[in-house]
Design a protein around this motif. Structure first.
Motif, short mmCIF file in Angstrom:
data_model
loop_
_atom_site.label_atom_id
_atom_site.label_comp_id
_atom_site.label_asym_id
_atom_site.label_seq_id
_atom_site.Cartn_x
_atom_site.Cartn_y
_atom_site.Cartn_z
N ALA A 43 20.98 4.12 1.87
CA ALA A 43 22.08 3.72 0.99
C ALA A 43 22.31 2.21 0.99
O ALA A 43 22.78 1.65 0.00
N ASN A 44 21.96 1.54 2.09
CA ASN A 44 22.27 0.11 2.22
C ASN A 44 21.01 -0.75 2.30
O ASN A 44 21.03 -1.82 2.90
N ALA A 45 19.92 -0.28 1.70
CA ALA A 45 18.66 -1.02 1.79
C ALA A 45 18.47 -2.00 0.63
O ALA A 45 17.39 -2.12 0.08
N GLN A 46 19.57 -2.70 0.25
CA GLN A 46 19.45 -3.64 -0.87
C GLN A 46 18.71 -4.91 -0.49
O GLN A 46 18.10 -5.57 -1.33
N ASP A 47 18.76 -5.30 0.77
CA ASP A 47 18.07 -6.51 1.22
C ASP A 47 17.47 -6.26 2.59
O ASP A 47 17.79 -5.27 3.27
N ALA A 48 16.57 -7.17 3.01
CA ALA A 48 15.83 -6.99 4.25
C ALA A 48 16.74 -6.91 5.47
O ALA A 48 16.53 -6.10 6.37
N THR A 49 17.78 -7.75 5.50
CA THR A 49 18.68 -7.77 6.65
C THR A 49 19.44 -6.46 6.78
O THR A 49 19.52 -5.89 7.87
N SER A 50 19.99 -5.95 5.68
CA SER A 50 20.73 -4.69 5.71
C SER A 50 19.83 -3.53 6.12
O SER A 50 20.22 -2.66 6.90
N PHE A 51 18.60 -3.53 5.60
CA PHE A 51 17.64 -2.49 5.94
C PHE A 51 17.33 -2.50 7.43
O PHE A 51 17.39 -1.46 8.10
N ALA A 52 17.03 -3.69 7.97
CA ALA A 52 16.67 -3.80 9.38
C ALA A 52 17.84 -3.45 10.29
O ALA A 52 17.67 -2.73 11.28
N GLN A 53 19.02 -3.94 9.94
CA GLN A 53 20.20 -3.63 10.76
C GLN A 53 20.55 -2.15 10.70
O GLN A 53 20.97 -1.57 11.71
N GLY A 54 20.35 -1.54 9.54
CA GLY A 54 20.61 -0.11 9.40
C GLY A 54 19.69 0.71 10.29
O GLY A 54 20.13 1.68 10.93
N LEU A 55 18.42 0.34 10.35
CA LEU A 55 17.47 1.05 11.21
C LEU A 55 17.87 0.94 12.67
O LEU A 55 17.81 1.91 13.43
N GLN A 56 18.28 -0.27 13.07
CA GLN A 56 18.65 -0.45 14.48
C GLN A 56 19.91 0.33 14.82
O GLN A 56 19.99 0.97 15.87
N ARG A 57 20.89 0.31 13.92
CA ARG A 57 22.12 1.07 14.18
C ARG A 57 21.84 2.58 14.25
O ARG A 57 22.50 3.31 14.98
N ALA A 58 20.85 3.03 13.47
CA ALA A 58 20.52 4.46 13.47
C ALA A 58 19.72 4.87 14.70
O ALA A 58 19.44 6.05 14.89
N GLY A 59 19.31 3.88 15.51
CA GLY A 59 18.59 4.18 16.73
C GLY A 59 17.09 4.29 16.57
O GLY A 59 16.42 4.93 17.38
N TYR A 60 16.53 3.63 15.53
CA TYR A 60 15.08 3.73 15.32
C TYR A 60 14.32 3.11 16.49
O TYR A 60 13.26 3.60 16.89
N ALA A 61 14.82 2.01 17.03
CA ALA A 61 14.15 1.32 18.14
C ALA A 61 15.19 0.91 19.18
O ALA A 61 16.36 0.73 18.87
N THR A 62 14.72 0.75 20.43
CA THR A 62 15.64 0.36 21.52
C THR A 62 15.65 -1.14 21.76
O THR A 62 16.52 -1.63 22.48
N ASP A 63 14.71 -1.86 21.17
CA ASP A 63 14.67 -3.31 21.33
C ASP A 63 15.93 -3.93 20.71
O ASP A 63 16.16 -3.79 19.51
N PRO A 64 16.76 -4.65 21.50
CA PRO A 64 17.99 -5.23 20.95
C PRO A 64 17.74 -6.28 19.87
O PRO A 64 18.64 -6.59 19.09
N GLN A 65 16.52 -6.82 19.80
CA GLN A 65 16.18 -7.84 18.80
C GLN A 65 15.39 -7.25 17.62
O GLN A 65 14.85 -8.00 16.82
N TYR A 66 15.34 -5.93 17.54
CA TYR A 66 14.48 -5.28 16.52
C TYR A 66 14.87 -5.69 15.11
O TYR A 66 14.02 -6.05 14.29
N ALA A 67 16.16 -5.64 14.79
CA ALA A 67 16.61 -5.96 13.43
C ALA A 67 16.27 -7.40 13.07
O ALA A 67 15.80 -7.68 11.96
#
Length: 318
Positions: free
Chosen positions: A281-305
């Protein structure tokens, strides 16, 4: 036009703009409406950009060997800063392009508003902001050109954009673009976002997960084989962050017959798993997409987004 280092701005060329003092001098130089100040500012940006490139290269390289430590990484970063300065002094052409770009604008501050970037946490982020503004400016000029000729901007600009990218980026995109576009039609997420994630997870395909016998898993997204997975499985050592600390563990990952299957499974996971609803729903730009993945728990790396959004912007948005 070759830009020479002529000691302008009270020795600014002897400093590096990622330092707080050097960045302040760079902002003041950018506000001076003079050719010399413009050349000095362009030279400093070239050094910033080279440092950004080297930092991205370091991040794409495994840094958990027996000789790696916080101290070694600190000295490596210092070395990279010095190398970036030396490369910029010799010139790689970026400063010349900057001078031509900014000289055509009556007000330097409008073309290169570094003051607006003062909230950035690093010289790398400022460099990215300036590069993004330059890309927007070039895109707008291209749109105006092709509209005058009655052509579609996307049809004209795509080949030029792709040809300007590094060889490994072009090769990765050409091999996987059709699969990413198919996944995009399923999820609505731009294909370049998914290509960027595949590049980050697999090290541009160089760190693809393989079985003990060397068989490819075609798993470019690092998707683990949970209890609900009924397909093939491959085991591999991975780094997980537990309470913010990296730990090496052996995990089971999904294996596919082809890259097309990998992208389809990735699209299916994002579309069907409720935890990724907000990502789509929030994949309008690269930053929102990356932050959304991290918030959803896709990766454990704190710098992933941060890593993912930076890779997408630097490799697929030019």
């Amino acid at each position: 036009m070759k830009i020479e280092n002529n000691g302008l701005s009270n020795g600014l060329s002897g400093q590096f703009a990622v330092d707080a003092k050097g960045m302040g001098e760079l902002r003041r130089a950018a506000q001076q409406n003079s050719p010399d100040a413009l050349k000095e500012t362009a030279w400093q940006f070239e050094a910033l950009f080279m440092n950004m490139v080297m930092k991205s290269m370091r991040q794409a390289t495994p840094q958990d060997g027996v000789f790696d430590s916080e101290q070694s990484r600190m000295y490596t970063a210092m070395l990279d800063q010095q190398i970036s300065q030396n490369l910029a002094k010799r010139g790689v052409g970026l400063a010349d392009v900057l001078v031509r770009q900014l000289s055509s604008t009556a007000n330097i501050q409008q073309a290169m508003p570094l003051e607006q970037a003062s909230g950035a946490s690093s010289g790398l982020e400022i460099a990215e902001q300036i590069a993004a503004r330059m890309a927007e400016s070039r895109s707008a000029a291209k749109d105006t050109q092709v509209k005058d000729k009655g052509l579609a901007a996307t049809d004209v600009d795509k080949p030029a954009r792709r040809s300007s990218r590094p060889a490994h980026v072009r090769d990765f995109q050409e091999r996987l673009a059709s699969h990413a576009e198919e996944a995009s039609r399923t999820t609505g997420i731009p294909a370049k976002f998914m290509l960027g994630q595949a590049a980050l997870e697999s090290g541009w395909g160089k760190r693809e997960i393989v079985a003990a016998d060397g068989t490819r898993s075609h798993n470019l997204f690092g998707i683990k084989a949970t209890s609900g997975w009924k397909g093939k499985v491959v085991e591999a050592v991975t780094t997980e962050y537990i309470n913010g600390m990296p730990q090496r563990r052996v995990e089971k990952f999904r294996a596919y017959d082809s890259y097309a299957d990998a992208f389809r499974d990735y699209a299916r996971m994002l579309s069907k798993n409720p935890r990724y609803e907000r990502v789509i729903a929030n994949a309008q730009d690269a930053t929102s997409f990356a932050q959304g993945l991290q918030r959803a728990g896709y990766a454990t790396d704190p710098q992933y987004a941060a890593k993912l959004s930076r890779l997408i912007k630097t490799s697929f948005s030019v």
